[in-house]
Design a protein around this motif. Structure first.
Motif, short mmCIF file in Angstrom:
data_model
loop_
_atom_site.label_atom_id
_atom_site.label_comp_id
_atom_site.label_asym_id
_atom_site.label_seq_id
_atom_site.Cartn_x
_atom_site.Cartn_y
_atom_site.Cartn_z
N ASP A 106 0.79 -1.24 0.00
CA ASP A 106 0.00 0.00 0.00
C ASP A 106 0.82 1.29 0.00
O ASP A 106 0.68 2.11 -0.89
N ASP A 150 -7.04 -1.40 -4.78
CA ASP A 150 -7.62 -1.72 -3.49
C ASP A 150 -8.06 -0.44 -2.76
O ASP A 150 -7.27 0.20 -2.06
N ARG A 163 -2.50 7.92 13.16
CA ARG A 163 -1.83 7.16 14.21
C ARG A 163 -0.41 7.67 14.45
O ARG A 163 0.03 7.84 15.57
N1 CTP Z 1 -1.08 -4.33 2.86
C1 CTP Z 1 -1.32 -3.73 1.64
N2 CTP Z 1 -2.60 -3.37 1.27
C2 CTP Z 1 -3.64 -3.60 2.11
C3 CTP Z 1 -3.41 -4.22 3.36
C4 CTP Z 1 -2.12 -4.56 3.70
O1 CTP Z 1 -0.39 -3.52 0.89
N3 CTP Z 1 -4.88 -3.24 1.75
C5 CTP Z 1 0.31 -4.73 3.22
C6 CTP Z 1 1.11 -3.62 3.90
O2 CTP Z 1 2.44 -3.73 3.44
C7 CTP Z 1 1.06 -3.96 5.37
C8 CTP Z 1 1.01 -5.49 5.33
O3 CTP Z 1 0.29 -5.80 4.13
O4 CTP Z 1 2.20 -3.48 6.06
C9 CTP Z 1 0.34 -6.11 6.54
O5 CTP Z 1 -0.98 -5.65 6.66
P1 CTP Z 1 -1.58 -5.27 8.07
O6 CTP Z 1 -1.22 -6.29 9.07
O7 CTP Z 1 -3.01 -4.90 7.89
O8 CTP Z 1 -0.82 -3.89 8.30
P2 CTP Z 1 0.20 -3.33 9.31
O9 CTP Z 1 1.03 -2.40 8.51
O10 CTP Z 1 0.90 -4.36 10.10
O11 CTP Z 1 -0.80 -2.45 10.17
P3 CTP Z 1 -1.13 -2.45 11.71
O12 CTP Z 1 0.04 -1.75 12.33
O13 CTP Z 1 -2.40 -1.66 11.79
O14 CTP Z 1 -1.29 -3.87 12.12
#
Ligand code: CTP
Length: 403
Positions: A106, A150, A163
């Protein structure tokens, strides 16, 4: 250990995503995401065997989750070697699979990889200016089709921005506005939107997130009925306070944050529109029925509280006004109330009255010759009112009153 295991299989393994981002931000994060250049599922089994874990596989996506006996979970994904076709006649370029994997993510801040392979352990792989963006506190997509691929990423952009107290970069912001104009949200399933909204409501900066969503017209893009007016904003601010207060006291039952904030977000909506919002967010039939019923109950309780406010009668009236509600309903009324005295009474109800035990029970009534039935409830209600209002605080008094 992961690196060594991968090497034995002839693979390379990297920690990626939020885990790496949070190391650079010095924030705790126990969710480890690994990407394997090789067969991720095979690697997951090797990792799990080494530490007596269990593996849940998703063959279709070539991913797996390893769960260890201490409860720790590690997500494992497979980076496939892919060929990136340029639209013109330029030659096909082979990108390393970890780079391709990161490019599909993302935001740049989530597109870092930490090499775990022996010999390169700890090497940070930064192909897309991620470290610079973290330093400059910027949320930036990696390519202009990211939100088209997405649209939930739009909600994620706001969540991360608030955040970390970062800023969404100019071009990314334009892409968001474009996405709103193109109505990209209409393509999203309600379940995915609801999931992202739930994550937002669990954030510490929930209000800042909601007001940013509002400014970017994203709440209305989810459903026009979700816009924030002054009343809803005020109540949502109060909801955060009462929610945190309730959680800090470890009161039972635990509050359902989602349900609570949904009451605030839809406050004042007509029943029909409310139903449409819930359907858009893929509430099940049961959830919808319960939510509508809760709204009706709230109306009744509110009317009783208003009567109380006029007459300032007894505390037991507060008890009986709130007793039919689940805790989310009670907290909502507490947040909604503008009068200090009312908020105080409701907090009394939650911390004390609600759990106050009577000193007599059904068996006492039976001994007195009362038959189980509506009479029972009526007598117990009378005794409870007297107990709350201080007229029958001893067992003898309560027995006497029951007679
Ligand atoms: N990701 C993405 N697109 C999305 C959801 C997730 O590219 N729609 C990728 C991102 O690289 C993200 C990883 O998948 O870092 C893991 O997703 P998630 O666990 O939801 O994100 P985190 O960055 O770990 O967020 P959080 O700190 O809220 O857990």
């Amino acid at each position: 250990q992961a690196g060594l295991l991968a090497k034995e299989l002839g693979y390379k393994v990297y920690a990626v995503g939020g885990f790496v981002r949070d190391i650079l931000l010095a924030r705790p994060n126990l969710d480890i995401d690994l990407v394997v250049e090789g067969d991720g599922i095979r690697f997951a089994h090797a990792l799990s065997q080494a530490r007596q874990g269990r593996v849940k596989e998703h063959q279709k996506f070539k991913t797996a989750v390893v769960v260890f006996p201490d409860g720790q979970r590690i997500d494992v994904a497979t980076a496939r070697l892919e060929y990136y076709e340029y639209p013109t006649a330029l030659p096909t370029v082979e990108l390393s699979s970890i780079k391709m994997d990161l490019y599909r993510r993302d935001f740049s801040i989530n597109a870092l990889a930490l090499n775990l392979s022996p010999g390169h352990f700890g090497q940070l792989m930064d192909f897309f200016g991620s470290q610079r963006d973290i330093k400059e506190k910027t949320i930036r997509v990696l390519h202009s089709l990211s939100f088209v691929e997405d649209p939930t990423r739009i909600l994620r952009a706001v969540r991360f921005e608030q955040r970390f107290n970062f800023r969404i970069d100019g071009q990314t912001l334009r892409l968001i506005k474009n996405a709103v104009q193109l109505n990209l949200f209409s393509r999203l399933s309600g379940a995915r939107i609801a999931h992202e909204l739930q994550l937002i409501l669990d954030e510490e900066n929930v209000l800042e997130c909601l007001s940013r969503l509002q400014d970017l017209k994203l709440l209305a893009a989810i459903h026009p009925q979700l816009h924030l007016d002054a009343d809803r904003t005020r109540v949502l601010m109060e909801l955060r306070k009462v929610h945190d207060w309730y959680r800090l006291l470890y009161l039972e039952p635990p509050v359902n944050t989602w349900k609570l904030y949904m009451l605030g977000l839809t406050m004042g909506a007509e029943r029909d529109s409310l139903e449409l919002v819930c359907r858009r967010l893929r509430f099940s039939d049961r959830e919808l029925r319960e939510f509508l019923a809760l709204r009706d109950l709230l109306g009744e309780s509110l009317a009783r509280l208003m009567t109380w406010a006029e007459t300032q009668s007894s505390m037991s009236d507060i008890y009986f006004a709130l007793d039919p509600l689940p805790v989310e309903g009670v907290l909502f009324l507490m947040a909604r109330s503008r009068r200090e005295i009312m908020r105080k009474n409701i907090s009394q109800y939650l911390t004390r009255l609600r759990t106050q035990e009577l000193l007599i029970d059904g068996s006492d009534l039976k001994i007195m010759g009362l038959k189980n039935g509506p009479n029972f409830a009526r007598v117990l209600r009378k005794v409870r009112a007297a107990a709350i209002d201080g007229a029958a605080v001893t067992r003898d008094k309560q027995v006497e009153l029951a007679k």
